[in-house]
Design an enzyme around this catalytic site. Sequence first.
Site, PDB file in Angstrom:
ATOM      1  N   ARG A 214       0.738  -1.283   0.051  1.00 14.71           N
ATOM      2  CA  ARG A 214      -0.338  -0.156  -0.151  1.00 14.71           C
ATOM      3  C   ARG A 214       0.563   1.159  -0.053  1.00 14.71           C
ATOM      4  O   ARG A 214       2.393   1.156   0.399  1.00 14.71           O
ATOM      5  CB  ARG A 214      -0.818   0.139   1.301  1.00 14.71           C
ATOM      6  CG  ARG A 214      -1.667  -0.702   1.127  1.00 14.71           C
ATOM      7  CD  ARG A 214      -3.210  -0.042   0.196  1.00 14.71           C
ATOM      8  NE  ARG A 214      -4.222  -1.677   0.200  1.00 14.71           N
ATOM      9  CZ  ARG A 214      -5.263  -2.693  -0.414  1.00 14.71           C
ATOM     10  NH1 ARG A 214      -4.027  -2.687  -1.047  1.00 14.71           N
ATOM     11  NH2 ARG A 214      -5.370  -3.143  -0.694  1.00 14.71           N
TER      12      ARG A 214
ATOM     13  N   GLU B 128      -3.380   7.306  -4.574  1.00 12.84           N
ATOM     14  CA  GLU B 128      -3.273   7.317  -5.946  1.00 12.84           C
ATOM     15  C   GLU B 128      -5.578   6.725  -6.360  1.00 12.84           C
ATOM     16  O   GLU B 128      -6.056   6.701  -5.832  1.00 12.84           O
ATOM     17  CB  GLU B 128      -2.959   5.766  -6.328  1.00 12.84           C
ATOM     18  CG  GLU B 128      -3.898   5.191  -5.099  1.00 12.84           C
ATOM     19  CD  GLU B 128      -3.583   3.103  -5.446  1.00 12.84           C
ATOM     20  OE1 GLU B 128      -3.958   2.111  -5.886  1.00 12.84           O
ATOM     21  OE2 GLU B 128      -2.310   2.727  -4.990  1.00 12.84           O
TER      22      GLU B 128
ATOM     23  N   HIS C 244      -0.963   0.361 -10.072  1.00 12.85           N
ATOM     24  CA  HIS C 244      -1.505  -0.688  -9.301  1.00 12.85           C
ATOM     25  C   HIS C 244      -2.166  -1.808  -9.418  1.00 12.85           C
ATOM     26  O   HIS C 244      -3.464  -1.748  -9.583  1.00 12.85           O
ATOM     27  CB  HIS C 244      -2.611   0.131  -8.308  1.00 12.85           C
ATOM     28  CG  HIS C 244      -3.056  -0.644  -6.763  1.00 12.85           C
ATOM     29  ND1 HIS C 244      -3.711  -0.194  -5.827  1.00 12.85           N
ATOM     30  CD2 HIS C 244      -3.214  -1.893  -6.313  1.00 12.85           C
ATOM     31  CE1 HIS C 244      -3.431  -1.098  -4.198  1.00 12.85           C
ATOM     32  NE2 HIS C 244      -3.196  -2.415  -5.075  1.00 12.85           N
TER      33      HIS C 244
END
Length: 312
Positions: free
Chosen positions: A231, A260, A278
């Site tokens: 993360r 993000e 991601h």
Amino acid sequence: MTKALAIGPYNEDEKQALTRDLAPIFLDGSKDIANLDADTRATFTAVAYKGHHGFGAAEMDLLPNIGVIANYGVGYDSIDVSEATQRGIGVTNTPDVLNDDVADLAVALLIMQGREMEHASAWARSGKWANEGEYRLNRKVSGARAGIVGLGRIGREIADRLAAFKMDIHYWSRSEKETPGWIYHADPVSLAEAVDYLIVSLVGGPETEKFVSKDVIAALGERGILVNISRGSTVDEAALLDALEIGAIAGAGLDVFRNEPKIDPRFYDLPNVVIQPHQGSGTVETRAAMAKLQRDNLLAFLAGEELLTRVN
């Protein structure tokens, strides 16, 4: 009576499967719960959740009869698990089915950064290879020392892969693990000091906020490469950016960021960072397996059976 609520950006295949198995009401995000009237909200007993926005006490207050929140993903830091536990609400996630893809991407980020693959590709595509000659020499990746921050399911898969690259494996975890001779470090600073590459594989949440601190990043040193597939919150991002800009570490491979997808624009100006959106678990096969495990948890709850992958 409606029993299931599905919240988040599900794709069409996922929506079809959820509709087939559960016939839920779909909402784009948790903020939309408040737009439903009280009688409708009272009919929901199960929630399928996908996303990184918070799902806490306020959302649970609006859904007084839910007994389970089934999260899409292994990380469930967006859900207030403590609050759910106090209310007797089960929380599930989707572990194991995504381990391989995330570990594969971690290794790929490291190799891309060390071998400068993005830059070398651009060199060839631009015609410089033909007109100016060979691309500059870069860095051998195999045979180095790799440190894993968090030797859980995914961390161990990463370590296994890097061991096959003839690397010495070091790790930090909350407790020492049974390993094939890997070296345990009791704190992340000593781990960073001992390795060439530092791969972050922590769970998210308040307990790991900025766990990879300014001191850890400094300890990695000017030849160090940091890879993060956990993360964005687990790394002190400001300290990382400062270190990358002045060459205090060699580079980074990052799949996760704070805020993000609107990441800090300083990253875009750095030639020593490989950026991914991601997408650690982002394959057709793994996302389908994640979606099925989420549905299976919901179906188990609605059938009065034990949850398959409960986290609380």
